[in-house]
Enzyme design. Structure first.
Site, PDB file in Angstrom:
ATOM      1  N   ASN A 138      21.577   4.442  -3.084  1.00 29.28           N
ATOM      2  CA  ASN A 138      22.058   4.566  -1.707  1.00 29.28           C
ATOM      3  C   ASN A 138      23.552   4.885  -1.647  1.00 29.28           C
ATOM      4  O   ASN A 138      24.160   4.821  -0.581  1.00 29.28           O
ATOM      5  CB  ASN A 138      21.758   3.294  -0.911  1.00 29.28           C
ATOM      6  CG  ASN A 138      22.463   2.064  -1.462  1.00 29.28           C
ATOM      7  OD1 ASN A 138      23.196   2.143  -2.448  1.00 29.28           O
ATOM      8  ND2 ASN A 138      22.225   0.909  -0.844  1.00 29.28           N
ATOM      9  N   HIS A 140      26.023   3.274  -3.340  1.00 34.30           N
ATOM     10  CA  HIS A 140      26.975   2.180  -3.526  1.00 34.30           C
ATOM     11  C   HIS A 140      27.642   2.264  -4.896  1.00 34.30           C
ATOM     12  O   HIS A 140      27.057   2.756  -5.859  1.00 34.30           O
ATOM     13  CB  HIS A 140      26.323   0.805  -3.306  1.00 34.30           C
ATOM     14  CG  HIS A 140      25.424   0.325  -4.411  1.00 34.30           C
ATOM     15  ND1 HIS A 140      24.069   0.156  -4.249  1.00 34.30           N
ATOM     16  CD2 HIS A 140      25.683  -0.050  -5.686  1.00 34.30           C
ATOM     17  CE1 HIS A 140      23.545  -0.308  -5.368  1.00 34.30           C
ATOM     18  NE2 HIS A 140      24.503  -0.429  -6.258  1.00 34.30           N
ATOM     19  N   GLU A 145      27.928  -1.734  -0.362  1.00 33.20           N
ATOM     20  CA  GLU A 145      26.762  -1.129   0.255  1.00 33.20           C
ATOM     21  C   GLU A 145      27.178  -0.239   1.436  1.00 33.20           C
ATOM     22  O   GLU A 145      28.296  -0.355   1.948  1.00 33.20           O
ATOM     23  CB  GLU A 145      25.807  -2.219   0.727  1.00 33.20           C
ATOM     24  CG  GLU A 145      25.307  -3.149  -0.377  1.00 33.20           C
ATOM     25  CD  GLU A 145      24.191  -2.543  -1.225  1.00 33.20           C
ATOM     26  OE1 GLU A 145      24.003  -1.314  -1.180  1.00 33.20           O
ATOM     27  OE2 GLU A 145      23.512  -3.302  -1.938  1.00 33.20           O
TER      28      GLU A 145
END
Length: 258
Positions: A138, A140, A145
């Site tokens: 994603n 990160h 995050e």
């Protein structure tokens, strides 16, 4: 940003190790930022081999971890301090000493206070010279995050379901055993390192690598902040690089400037 694309993981790890050893030679202070997870394991194996051959040592260096789970049993093999001990600490590995391995305190009564203390510890020791990074599917880096502040300092954060699911393989495949909070260096902290070395392996990292290198700088892909850093070298396999639009330019730049 330089991006090298490799067809073989061993070739990639050797190239990353060569870059690391060259960059750390003569570093002052000799502070190495270290990452966990499966991505840097090939690199660490190459560093151990170089140490055994008398070509490299971290005996005179300090290492600073990117992150740590909050509340994990300190004896758990997946506590990141223990992972880094197993990979790097000791004369039989890279020469790094136990005292010179710095990690966030995931067992602190007040993890927020521990996060601030760890950020201060990095600065008090002169900062990181070279930071090793992986990248999440994603986008990160560390445990920053999506949605995190692009100038964040070391902090406590929640782990997304996707990240916990990805990490369940380290916890007997059981999502319920994966911690849901962490202490992580912030993006602002990471960006203060003099050099960034990022490794990405596998097709599931292709979207993240494309977003990191060619997308907008956005908290939706935290790794994209690396576009603002003056010294970033990325080591990818073909699968991780498969969605890069400018791959021909990256290959030309890599061959011309190596």
């Amino acid at each position: 940003m330089q991006i090298g694309v490799f067809g073989d993981e061993t070739e990639l790890a050797k190239a990353a190790a060569a870059y690391l050893m060259t960059t750390m030679r003569g570093a002052e202070p000799k502070n190495l930022g270290v990452a966990t997870g499966s991505t840097p394991l090939g690199l660490y194996a190459q560093l151990r081999a170089a140490h055994a051959a008398g070509e490299f040592t971290l005996a005179d260096a300090k290492a600073f971890a990117l992150d740590e789970y909050v509340g994990i049993d300190p004896a758990h093999p997946e506590a990141y301090r223990n992972v880094l001990r197993a990979e790097l600490v000791g004369e039989d590995k890279t020469g790094l000493t136990e005292d010179n391995l710095h990690t966030p305190n995931g067992q602190a009564d007040d993890p927020y206070e521990a996060a601030a203390a760890y950020d201060a510890d990095i600065r008090a020791n002169g900062g990181v010279h070279l930071q090793i990074l992986g990248i999440g599917a994603n986008g990160h880096i560390g445990f920053n995050e999506p949605g995190v502040s692009l100038v964040s300092r070391t902090h406590v954060d929640a782990l997304t379901h996707r990240t916990r699911k990805d990490n369940a393989r380290f916890f007997e495949g059981n999502l319920d055993l994966v911690p849901d909070k962490c202490v992580t260096q912030g993006l602002g902290t990471i960006m203060e390192a003099k050099h960034l070395l990022l490794i990405a392996l596998g097709e599931n990292k292709a979207d993240a690598i494309a977003g990191m290198a060619e997308g907008p700088v956005t908290a939706s892909c935290p790794a994209s902040i690396a576009q603002m850093h003056p010294s970033v070298v990325v080591f990818c396999d073909e699968a991780a690089a498969s969605k890069l639009k400018n791959i021909d330019m990256y290959r030309t730049r890599w061959e011309t400037l190596k």
